[in-house]
Design a protein around this motif. Structure first.
Motif, PDB file in Angstrom:
ATOM      1  N   SER A   6      34.077  -2.226 -11.263  1.00 42.90           N
ATOM      2  CA  SER A   6      34.808  -3.556 -10.964  1.00 42.90           C
ATOM      3  C   SER A   6      34.586  -4.713 -12.043  1.00 42.90           C
ATOM      4  N   ARG A 124      38.039   3.948  -9.337  1.00 40.27           N
ATOM      5  CA  ARG A 124      37.674   2.667  -8.410  1.00 40.27           C
ATOM      6  C   ARG A 124      38.322   3.103  -7.052  1.00 40.27           C
ATOM      7  N   MET A 152      33.316  -4.727  -4.688  1.00 38.44           N
ATOM      8  CA  MET A 152      34.622  -4.963  -5.757  1.00 38.44           C
ATOM      9  C   MET A 152      34.766  -6.351  -5.966  1.00 38.44           C
TER      10      MET A 152
END
Length: 528
Positions: A6, A124, A152
């Motif tokens: 992130s 992710r 995140m």
């Protein structure tokens, strides 16, 4: 791992528009479109990663390979900032003497963005299903998704402030270099914990079985359906017995046994003529969710327009904080991330437990999504009003003919709409992920969270399409937004969002959860 990826992604995206304008001499609206394309890739590619994870490699392998690819992309992007030959000569924004980047320079730039997008996207959202698989109860999985998104967004907030400050005030090379380092650190930490993870082994492509349902149903379209459950093929290997439902009844023919379809031991002899009832019901489950998924597409468009256009607005506004500090334009989306993180914390620790105590029923994922819809529409209405005020100041000071002139209006006027958008994200983003993870068939758990990313990605391309249409049919979006009518664009998105919310309400009211809600409620009560 989530933090590292992130941070790298936030460092890539937060200031990308400014980097393209200032270092590659790309026009502002074109830079906004490139930003949306990169964002779209980051949201669409996870579907491919999820399919590979579900079918062949598993989450673990997809995550570490993707992380390596993203590291290579960030390294290459850092090199474009280090070596001046990889960029066109610097010039003042809007100057007629500016040289455009060469084909070779654009090639290096686009390859670096493509590699970074591919790797970050693959890792992710695949981390989400792997993390949720470490828990057994839906309640605990829901809490995990709340904090997964919290991490995140808080990481992205750090990028939008500290790393953007480094990029603007120290050097672009250091800024991108830090992102590259964070990516590597995240990968190392992820690999270090390998021995503690519960791994879900891939069991072949679940999409092949979905395709077989369609083919088998078509081949047996002339057969009469039976009312006897024993006439349908069951999943004996996994002891999964199910009764065919009446929804899309014609698909039940795919599981209807005919002579020669099965072997003597009861196994399926002709897989493209006979499927199990479980496979048929899994396919029906996806069909039921399609209308709700389609309603998520326009939820992303307000965020897309806001993320790209708010930076262009900020570049024309007074960004001073005190006498000596000037807020980087790329930092403005941080208010979305801060609002999202704060709201998620308050919801998880206080508001949702209070709701459970008062109603004795947990709030459903679709209720969360609906609240997010409303807040997104409100945020667009607010920013439309703020943009109208900004344009009035532009005209009052006769600045519309000066290319992106800075006006005497504080950039903090943009904060209320960004905060509303962030609060909306805290409701509908975790709500969407929890909904699909809960409702998707077991064989498609990795894909469940990727379809959320897919809807966001399509939303970015829809946002780009909307910008193109507006540019071709109106004069609302010139490269100098001081001469345009950006407030009309925001009002257009507000109207589209309102219509989409009505569509969502219809879809949500017709949807019936696959899982027994009583089980979720009992799990909640047992934990108390």
């Amino acid at each position: 791992m989530v933090t590292g990826i992130s941070l790298a992604q936030g460092g890539l995206l937060s200031n990308l528009i400014v980097y393209l304008i200032q270092e590659f001499n790309i026009e502002s609206i074109t830079a906004a479109k490139i930003f949306n394309v990169v964002n779209g890739c980051l949201s669409i590619i996870p579907l491919a990663g999820a399919i590979i994870a579900d079918s062949y490699m598993g989450c673990y392998s997809v995550i570490w390979i993707s992380s390596l690819i993203s590291s290579l992309g960030m390294l290459l992007l850092s090199l474009t900032a280090v070596f001046s030959k990889l960029r066109p000569p610097h010039c003042e924004n809007g100057s007629n003497l500016c040289r455009r980047p060469s084909e070779a320079q654009l090639a290096v730039l686009y390859v670096s963005l493509a590699l970074a997008s591919l790797g970050m996207a693959g890792a992710r959202f695949t981390i989400g299903p792997l993390g949720a698989y470490q828990f057994d109860k839906p309640k605990h999985q829901g809490i995990f998704f709340n904090w997964f998104i919290f991490v995140m967004y808080i990481s992205t907030a750090v990028c939008s402030t500290l790393i953007v400050y480094v990029q603007d005030n120290v050097s672009w090379a250091w800024g991108f270099g830090i992102c590259f380092a964070m990516n590597i650190i995240g990968l190392v930490l992820f690999l270090a914990g390998s021995g503690f993870y519960r791994h879900l082994k891939p069991q072949g492509s679940p999409f092949a079985s979905l395709g077989r349902v369609i083919v088998a149903a078509i081949k047996k379209r002339n057969m009469l359906l039976s009312l006897k459950s024993e006439d349908y093929c069951q999943d004996l290997q996994n002891n999964a017995f199910a009764t065919p439902t009446k929804f899309f009844r014609f698909l039940n023919r795919a599981a209807l046994k005919a002579e020669g379809d099965a072997e003597q031991d009861g196994s399926i002899g002709k897989p493209w003529r006979l499927c199990t009832v479980r496979e048929v019901e899994d396919f029906k489950c996806l069909i039921k969710m399609l209308p709700l998924w389609s309603s998520a597409l326009l939820v992303s468009v307000p965020l897309v327009i806001q993320l790209s256009m708010v930076i262009l607005q900020a570049l024309t506004m007074d960004r001073h904080l005190g006498a000596h500090f000037k807020i980087p334009a790329g930092t403005m989306p941080v208010f979305i991330f801060i609002a999202t993180c704060t709201t998620i914390f308050l919801l998880d620790r206080f508001l949702f437990p209070m709701w459970d105590n008062l109603t004795h029923r947990p709030i459903t994922p679709l209720q969360r999504v609906g609240i997010g819809h409303v807040l997104d529409v409100l945020s667009m209405a607010v920013i439309a009003l703020i943009e109208a005020k900004r344009l009035n100041i532009v005209r009052r000071n006769n600045l519309q003919d000066q290319d992106n002139a800075v006006i005497p209006m504080s950039v903090f006027w943009l904060v209320p709409s960004l905060a509303l958008a962030g609060i909306g994200e805290a409701f509908h983003f975790p709500g969407h992920i929890a909904f699909y993870y809960q409702e998707f068939p077991a064989s498609l758990k990795n894909t469940s969270t990727a379809v959320v990313a897919l809807s966001i990605g399509i939303g970015f391309y829809m946002g780009n399409g909307l910008i193109d249409i507006v540019q071709k049919t109106t004069e609302w979006l010139p490269d100098n937004i001081n001469r345009g009518k950006l407030d009309n664009v925001y009002w257009l998105v507000t109207i589209l969002g309102g219509i989409n919310f009505c569509y969502f309400l219809v879809c949500a009211s017709k949807y019936k959860y696959q899982n027994d809600e009583k089980k979720v409620i009992n799990d909640s009560v047992d934990e108390e």
